[in-house]
Design a protein around this motif. Structure first.
Motif, mmCIF file in Angstrom:
data_model
loop_
_atom_site.group_PDB
_atom_site.id
_atom_site.type_symbol
_atom_site.label_atom_id
_atom_site.label_comp_id
_atom_site.label_asym_id
_atom_site.label_seq_id
_atom_site.Cartn_x
_atom_site.Cartn_y
_atom_site.Cartn_z
ATOM 1 N N ALA A 193 -18.121 1.372 43.936
ATOM 2 C CA ALA A 193 -17.246 2.181 44.782
ATOM 3 C C ALA A 193 -16.528 1.328 45.817
ATOM 4 C CB ALA A 193 -18.059 3.272 45.473
ATOM 5 N N THR A 194 -17.212 0.308 46.338
ATOM 6 C CA THR A 194 -16.578 -0.579 47.311
ATOM 7 C C THR A 194 -15.432 -1.365 46.689
ATOM 8 O OG1 THR A 194 -18.674 -0.797 48.519
ATOM 9 C CG2 THR A 194 -16.995 -2.461 48.935
ATOM 10 N N VAL A 195 -15.659 -1.887 45.483
ATOM 11 C CA VAL A 195 -14.591 -2.609 44.779
ATOM 12 C C VAL A 195 -13.432 -1.670 44.467
ATOM 13 C CG1 VAL A 195 -13.992 -3.854 42.674
ATOM 14 C CG2 VAL A 195 -16.172 -4.310 43.812
ATOM 15 N N ALA A 196 -13.744 -0.467 43.969
ATOM 16 C CA ALA A 196 -12.703 0.493 43.610
ATOM 17 C C ALA A 196 -11.898 0.920 44.835
ATOM 18 C CB ALA A 196 -13.329 1.718 42.944
ATOM 19 N N ALA A 197 -12.571 1.122 45.975
ATOM 20 C CA ALA A 197 -11.866 1.533 47.189
ATOM 21 C C ALA A 197 -10.895 0.453 47.648
ATOM 22 C CB ALA A 197 -12.875 1.848 48.287
ATOM 23 N N SER A 198 -11.332 -0.798 47.631
ATOM 24 C CA SER A 198 -10.485 -1.904 48.093
ATOM 25 C C SER A 198 -9.289 -2.106 47.169
ATOM 26 C CB SER A 198 -11.315 -3.193 48.168
ATOM 27 O OG SER A 198 -12.459 -3.008 48.955
ATOM 28 N N PHE A 199 -9.590 -2.246 45.884
ATOM 29 C CA PHE A 199 -8.521 -2.472 44.903
ATOM 30 C C PHE A 199 -7.626 -1.245 44.792
ATOM 31 C CE2 PHE A 199 -7.124 -2.753 40.343
ATOM 32 C CZ PHE A 199 -6.339 -3.876 40.506
ATOM 33 N N GLY A 200 -8.220 -0.058 44.849
ATOM 34 C CA GLY A 200 -7.444 1.171 44.728
ATOM 35 C C GLY A 200 -6.496 1.375 45.888
ATOM 36 N N LEU A 201 -6.932 1.039 47.107
ATOM 37 C CA LEU A 201 -6.050 1.202 48.266
ATOM 38 C C LEU A 201 -4.824 0.303 48.146
ATOM 39 C CD1 LEU A 201 -5.450 2.393 51.028
ATOM 40 C CD2 LEU A 201 -6.912 0.621 52.051
ATOM 41 N N ALA A 202 -5.047 -0.955 47.767
ATOM 42 C CA ALA A 202 -3.916 -1.869 47.577
ATOM 43 C C ALA A 202 -2.989 -1.372 46.468
ATOM 44 C CB ALA A 202 -4.432 -3.272 47.256
ATOM 45 N N SER A 203 -3.584 -0.850 45.390
ATOM 46 C CA SER A 203 -2.786 -0.371 44.256
ATOM 47 C C SER A 203 -1.997 0.884 44.615
ATOM 48 C CB SER A 203 -3.705 -0.090 43.059
ATOM 49 O OG SER A 203 -4.408 -1.242 42.679
ATOM 50 N N ALA A 204 -2.634 1.816 45.337
ATOM 51 C CA ALA A 204 -1.951 3.051 45.710
ATOM 52 C C ALA A 204 -0.780 2.768 46.640
ATOM 53 C CB ALA A 204 -2.939 4.007 46.365
ATOM 54 N N LEU A 205 -0.967 1.839 47.569
ATOM 55 C CA LEU A 205 0.143 1.451 48.442
ATOM 56 C C LEU A 205 1.259 0.802 47.620
ATOM 57 C CD1 LEU A 205 -1.900 0.011 51.444
ATOM 58 C CD2 LEU A 205 -0.480 2.062 51.482
ATOM 59 N N SER A 206 0.871 -0.001 46.633
ATOM 60 C CA SER A 206 1.871 -0.646 45.774
ATOM 61 C C SER A 206 2.665 0.378 44.972
ATOM 62 C CB SER A 206 1.181 -1.631 44.820
ATOM 63 O OG SER A 206 0.538 -2.659 45.530
ATOM 64 N N VAL A 207 1.991 1.413 44.477
ATOM 65 C CA VAL A 207 2.673 2.439 43.687
ATOM 66 C C VAL A 207 3.788 3.089 44.514
ATOM 67 C CG1 VAL A 207 2.422 4.722 42.657
ATOM 68 C CG2 VAL A 207 0.788 2.943 42.110
#
Length: 529
Positions: free
Chosen positions: A224-238
Motif C-alpha cells: 500500500a505504501t508503494v502504491a500510494a507513492s507511485f499512484g500519487l505521482a501517476s494521478a498528478l501526471s494524468v
C-alpha cells in the motif's frame, strides 16, 4: 434504433469497439503492475529482505493472469483490420502497418521473452539479472503501448503522409513525422500514466482488503505504501498530461473539442470551461451552464487571446473544405481519364488535403460532383460527433482523475504517519474504489474514438468508406461470438484473480509459514522500510 439501422458499417464499428473495450480491461493493469512490480523488486535487491521478494512474486502472479488475458483479447483486433476494414487497410496499410509491425517485432516479442524469464528465472538468475529482466518486461509493456498509440495517433492526426493518385493510396512521406506525431506522444504519456494509476489502485485496494481482514499485513502495508507513492505521482501526471491532450485536440481536432465542451457558438477569447450543463442537440444549445472563466481557452490554446471555435462555425468551415475537396475529386477523376494531364495533377496537389471532405458526400449520393448546397450542408453537419455522450463521459473521467489524486494523497499521508492500518473508513473507501480506474479508462477511450467520428482517419477517410464488402449477417455472427467469448475470458480472469487474492501469498507461493524476518510486529517498522 431498428434492426435495419445495423448495417455493415454500424456492426463493424460495434465489433471493433467492443473488442477494444474488452481488451482495454486488461491493458491498463498490465502497464501499471509491470512498473510497480519492478519497483518492488528493486527494493528487494537493494535491501535483501526476503519479504520484498515474496511481495514481488505475489503481485507478479496476478500480473501474469492479467497479461495472458490481455494477449488473448488483443490478437484478434489486428486481424479485424483485414477482415472488417479491408478498404482502410488497402488505403493506408503502408503507413498504419509500419508501427503495428514494429510493435510486434520489438515490443510484443520483448514482453513474451521476458515474461517467461520473470516467472521461471527466480532460481536460475542472480538477483540483479532477474531485476534487469523485470525492468525489461516493464519497458516492453510500455513500448507495446507506444507503437499502438503511434498508429492510433496517426488516425487522429494524419501527418507524414500524402495521397498518390497513381496508386490511389496514402503513402509515407516523412517517417519521423509519423513517429513524433504530437497527438501520438500526448496520447502515449497520458495512457501509460492512466495505466499506472490503474495498477496503483489495484494494489492499494487489495492491500486494503487484507488489512481490513487482518491478513498478510506485512505484505499489505508495504504494498500500500508503494502504491500510494507511485499512484500519487501517476494521478498528478494524468491530470497534467490530460492538459497536453486538450492542447493537441485544440490544435488538431477542433470539432472533437467543441463537442466535448458542448460549445455550439464561438465565445470571445479566452473561452470558459463548462463544469455542468445539459446539451440539447436539437436546439443546438446547452441549458443550465455552470462555467469557469478562461479555463478552456488556457487549456486549448495556451493563451488568453486565441478563440476556441464553436460547433456552428466549425461546420461552416467544413462546408468550405468540402467545396475545395470537390475540386480535388474533380481533378482526380480527370487524372483517371488521362494520366498525363499536368493541369489536373497540379490542381489535385493544391487541394488534395481536402479530398477526404468531398468523400463525406458519398454517404448522401454517389455522384458527389453534382451535390447541392443543401447536401453539402448536410455532409458538413455529419462531422459533429454525439455531443451529450461525449460531454458527460469527459466530465466523469475528469472527476475520477481528481478523485484519484485525493485517494492517493490520503493513503500517502496515512502511510507516512503509520495510521493506514487503523484507518478502517479509508481502507473501505480504497477497497470499493477498485473498479473506478477501469471506468475512467473506458470513458477516456470512448471520448478519444467516438469524438473523431465520422472519420476513421481524421479529415482523410470517412468511417463508412473503410469497411469490407461483406454481409452484415456475417459481421453480426462474429460480433455475437466475440462478445460471448470475451465475456467468458473476462469471467475467467475475474474468478482467477479473486481466487488468487483469497488464497493470499502464503498459499499461492507455496509457503505455509513465515519466518521472524518476514514479519514485523508493528506498523512503524513497516513504514520505516
Amino acid at each position: 434504433m431498428t434492426l435495419a439501422a445495423f448495417d455493415v458499417v454500424t456492426l463493424s464499428r460495434l465489433q471493433f469497439g467492443l473488442t477494444a473495450m474488452y481488451h482495454f480491461l486488461f491493458v491498463p493493469l498490465t502497464l501499471g503492475l509491470a512498473v510497480l512490480i519492478a519497483i518492488m523488486e528493486t527494493v528487494y535487491v537493494m535491501t535483501g529482505r526476503e519479504i520484498w521478494r515474496r511481495i514481488t512474486r505475489f503481485w507478479g502472479i496476478l500480473f501474469g493472469i492479467n497479461f495472458a488475458m490481455g494477449v488473448a483479447t488483443g490478437v484478434t483486433m489486428e486481424f479485424q483490420f483485414g477482415m472488417n476494414w479491408a478498404y482502410y487497410s488497402h488505403y493506408v496499410g503502408d503507413i498504419f502497418g509500419a508501427p503495428l509491425a514494429i510493435e510486434g517485432l520489438m515490443a510484443f516479442f520483448l514482453e513474451a521473452t521476458f515474461v517467461g524469464l520473470f516467472f521461471f528465472g527466480w532460481e536460475r538468475l542472480s538477483k540483479v539479472q532477474h531485476l534487469v529482466v523485470t525492468w525489461l518486461l516493464a519497458i516492453g509493456t510500455n513500448l507495446s503501448a507506444l507503437w499502438i498509440l503511434i498508429a492510433n495517433g496517426w488516425m487522429q492526426n494524419p501527418v507524414g503522409a500524402v495521397f498518390n493518385p497513381d496508386t490511389m493510396r496514402m503513402e509515407v512521406s516523412d517517417f519521423w513525422a509519423l513517429i513524433f506525431n504530437p497527438v501520438a506522444q500526448a496520447k502515449f504519456v497520458h495512457t501509460v500514466s492512466a495505466g499506472y494509476v490503474t495498477g496503483s489502485v489495484f494494489v492499494l485496494a487489495i492491500s486494503a482488503f487484507y488489512l481490513l481482514r487482518g491478513r498478510h499485513r506485512d505484505l499489505a502495508l508495504r504494498s500500500a505504501t508503494v502504491a500510494a507513492s507511485f499512484g500519487l505521482a501517476s494521478a498528478l501526471s494524468v491530470v497534467v498530461l490530460g492538459d497536453e491532450s486538450g492542447y493537441t485536440a485544440g490544435e488538431n481536432q477542433k470539432m472533437k473539442l467543441a463537442a466535448i465542451e458542448a460549445m455550439w457558438k464561438t465565445e470571445p477569447a479566452p473561452a470558459s470551461f463548462t463544469l455542468f450543463g445539459l446539451p440539447d442537440a436539437d436546439a443546438r444549445t446547452t441549458h443550465y451552464e455552470v462555467k469557469v472563466p478562461w479555463m478552456l481557452g488556457l487549456i486549448a490554446t495556451r493563451s488568453i487571446s486565441k478563440e476556441v471555435p464553436g460547433i456552428e462555425d466549425l461546420v461552416k468551415d467544413v462546408e468550405i473544405r468540402i467545396r475545395f475537396g470537390l475540386m480535388a475529386y474533380e481533378a482526380l477523376e480527370a487524372i483517371k481519364k488521362d494520366r498525363t494531364d499536368a493541369g489536373a495533377r497540379a490542381k489535385l496537389e493544391a487541394t488534395s488535403s481536402e479530398l477526404g471532405y468531398a468523400l463525406l458526400l458519398k454517404k448522401i449520393r454517389p455522384d458527389v460532383l453534382n451535390a447541392t448546397d443543401a447536401e453539402i450542408t448536410q455532409a458538413a453537419w455529419s462531422t459533429v460527433p454525439p455531443v451529450s455522450p461525449l460531454f458527460w463521459s469527459f466530465r466523469v473521467m475528469v472527476g475520477l482523475g481528481f478523485f484519484f489524486i485525493g485517494l492517493f494523497a490520503t493513503a500517502f499521508f496515512l502511510a507516512s504517519t503509520q495510521r493506514l492500518e487503523t484507518s478502517r473508513r479509508f481502507l473501505t473507501i480504497a477497497l470499493i474504489s477498485l473498479p473506478t480506474p477501469w471506468i475512467a479508462a473506458e470513458l477516456g477511450w470512448y471520448v478519444a474514438e467516438v469524438g473523431r467520428q465520422p472519420w476513421v482517419i481524421e479529415g482523410v477517410m470517412p468511417t463508412f468508406l473503410a469497411v469490407s464488402n461483406i454481409a452484415a449477417g456475417n459481421v453480426l455472427a462474429t460480433l455475437i461470438g466475440f462478445v460471448l467469448f470475451y465475456s467468458a475470458l473476462a469471467a475467467v480472469d475475474l474468478v482467477l484473480m479473486i481466487k488468487s487474492i483469497k488464497m493470499g501469498p502464503d498459499r499461492l507461493l507455496g509457503q505455509s509459514g513465515r519466518t521472524p524476518r518476514d514479519f514485523d510486529p508493528a506498523p512503524t517498522a513497516v513504514a520505516a522500510e
